[in-house]
Design an enzyme around this catalytic site. Sequence first.
Site, PDB file in Angstrom:
ATOM      1  N   GLY A 112       0.817  -1.151  -0.320  1.00 53.73           N
ATOM      2  CA  GLY A 112      -0.026   0.005  -0.105  1.00 53.73           C
ATOM      3  C   GLY A 112       1.005   1.346   0.082  1.00 53.73           C
ATOM      4  CB  ALA A 113       0.897   4.048  -2.235  1.00 51.59           C
ATOM      5  NE  ARG A 171       5.747  -3.587  -4.342  1.00 53.45           N
ATOM      6  CZ  ARG A 171       4.191  -3.640  -4.300  1.00 53.45           C
ATOM      7  NH1 ARG A 171       3.721  -3.354  -3.169  1.00 53.45           N
ATOM      8  NH2 ARG A 171       3.385  -3.917  -5.226  1.00 53.45           N
ATOM      9  CG  ASP A 211       0.154   2.204  -5.854  1.00 51.37           C
ATOM     10  OD1 ASP A 211      -1.110   1.847  -6.069  1.00 51.37           O
ATOM     11  OD2 ASP A 211       0.758   1.856  -5.037  1.00 51.37           O
ATOM     12  CE  LYS A 219      -1.935  -3.907  -6.499  1.00 52.62           C
ATOM     13  NZ  LYS A 219      -0.451  -4.578  -6.994  1.00 52.62           N
TER      14      LYS A 219
HETATM   15  O1  MRU Z   1       0.746  -3.946  -4.650  1.00 48.89           O
HETATM   16  P1  MRU Z   1       0.132  -3.023  -3.337  1.00 48.89           P
HETATM   17  O2  MRU Z   1      -0.702  -3.990  -2.769  1.00 48.89           O
HETATM   18  O3  MRU Z   1       1.210  -2.465  -2.626  1.00 48.89           O
HETATM   19  O4  MRU Z   1      -0.856  -2.143  -3.999  1.00 48.89           O
HETATM   20  C1  MRU Z   1      -1.621  -1.328  -3.506  1.00 48.89           C
HETATM   21  C2  MRU Z   1      -2.481  -0.798  -4.232  1.00 48.89           C
HETATM   22  O5  MRU Z   1      -2.513  -0.500  -5.463  1.00 48.89           O
HETATM   23  C3  MRU Z   1      -3.415   0.392  -3.642  1.00 48.89           C
HETATM   24  O6  MRU Z   1      -4.461   0.331  -4.129  1.00 48.89           O
HETATM   25  C4  MRU Z   1      -2.729   1.714  -3.723  1.00 48.89           C
HETATM   26  O7  MRU Z   1      -1.350   1.755  -2.958  1.00 48.89           O
HETATM   27  C5  MRU Z   1      -3.466   2.766  -3.250  1.00 48.89           C
HETATM   28  S1  MRU Z   1      -3.643   3.360  -1.604  1.00 48.89           S
HETATM   29  C6  MRU Z   1      -3.070   2.336  -0.362  1.00 48.89           C
END
Ligand code: MRU
Length: 353
Positions: free
Chosen positions: A46-47, A84, A239, A250
């Site tokens: 999660g970003a 990442r 993100d 995502k």
């Molecule tokens: O691969 P992740 O689980 O880190 O991806 C997270 C997402 O795409 C979330 O929707 C995004 O970070 C937005 S806010 C938490």
Amino acid sequence: MVEALRWNEDSLILIDQRELPLVEKYFSVKTIQDCYDAIEKMVVRGAPLIGFTALWGMVLWAKDNPTGNFEQFLEQAEYLKQSRPTAVNLEFELNRSITKAEAFTQLHGNLVGFDSELERFAKSEMDQIYSDNLSMAKMALDDLDKIVNKPTYRLMTLCNTGMLACGPMGTALGVISYAFSKGRVEHVYASETRPYLQGARLTAFELQQQDIPFEISVEGACSYLMKQGLVDAIFVGADRIAANGDSANKIGTSTLAIVAKHYGIPFYVVAPTSSFDLNANSGDDIPIEMRSEDEILSFRNQRVAPLGARAINPSFDITEHMFIEGIICEKGIIKYPMSTNMVEKLKGSCYAK
Ligand code: MRU
């Protein structure tokens, strides 16, 4: 209530999100290497939370290296940035720690005592999250009331944007929690989020903990659900948001947005300003993380595809700005024309270009 991230003075404790919801296991981050591994292997994800984890990683390094110098600090921060690629919050928080370390070195000639300063900064940043998320949620509900205006809403979301991804409350899921607390949510469709199942595992877990009525749906069901008139609005996170409003989130998010436009359903992005990247002119400038094909070919170490089959696993996609009703950040709602509106909303803040 599980806690996604806890600072323990000499370590950072993360709930291991790979094991949720069935197992509640904690992962202790004591070094930069632990921090890198936790982000890369998605113990934490999660970003916003990726960014905060990296910030605490730098606090740990500063504590362990009281006589370290700025060049060494910079080297460690640059290393963590590689863990990442898509979530810009990682770069954002690390750049802020670099700026602080540079200023401290200019003033004192070294980094002795910088650990306490960075620790105070990280704590104050964490203290700010809840009020930022709450103000985003309030703005989102107000806007929805202007556009859809129903007593209760059926909402759809993708991936996980709750407290596990963003700290207290969450962004897109924070909107849902807030609206539910005001008696305004009838039902939630949580897209399962192939292949890592953040929706089916983590969003479902968070919704259940709050007693919010929901069903998990596969991403392929989104068009059917929208055509049946079962969805009033969609809220997702981001993100990285480019200067023209194109938003990376995502994989599968852009499909939801395009279909939503087709059926006239408002599609919102909810993200803190740390998710904006004004150096990216459009989505074309956003790096997309390609993850291992094993996440698709196997499930929990059990092969599901025929031996020899290959898979492609982009972890994010870009939703072009024309499919987005509004981008909601703690500084306001950004609507059309998005680029000018964004500059206006971010003016005077450290996020402005
Ligand atoms: O691969 P992740 O689980 O880190 O991806 C997270 C997402 O795409 C979330 O929707 C995004 O970070 C937005 S806010 C938490």
